[in-house]
Design a protein around this motif. Structure first.
Motif: not given
Length: 79
Positions: A1-19
């Motif tokens: 299992m894994a996490f998935v980034i869904t529609s609210p991220c589209q065009s938002e791309k805040a980036g905290e998740c990467v950090e």
């Protein structure tokens, strides 16, 4: 299992998740970030920092949002 980034991220791309990702499995795509399902360790660190609540576990995807898991798989296959 894994996490998935869904529609609210589209065009938002805040980036905290990467950090906060301890295994560097999140990368920026054209319209949103993607989580590599083969690398994700399902720790959930990214979930709590997402300002738009776009990250869910793959088994929690709403109907019609399973395409985001497929898009992530395709994104990382091209690498």
């Amino acid at each position: 299992m894994a996490f998935v980034i869904t529609s609210p991220c589209q065009s938002e791309k805040a980036g905290e998740c990467v950090e906060v990702c301890p295994v560097d499995c999140i990368e920026e795509g054209k319209d949103q970030f993607y989580i590599d399902p083969d690398v994700c360790i399902n720790c959930g660190a990214c979930v709590s920092v997402c300002p738009v609540e776009a990250i869910v576990e793959d088994f929690e995807l709403m109907p019609g949002e399973d395409r985001y898991l497929q898009e992530a798989e395709e994104f990382f296959k091209k690498k």
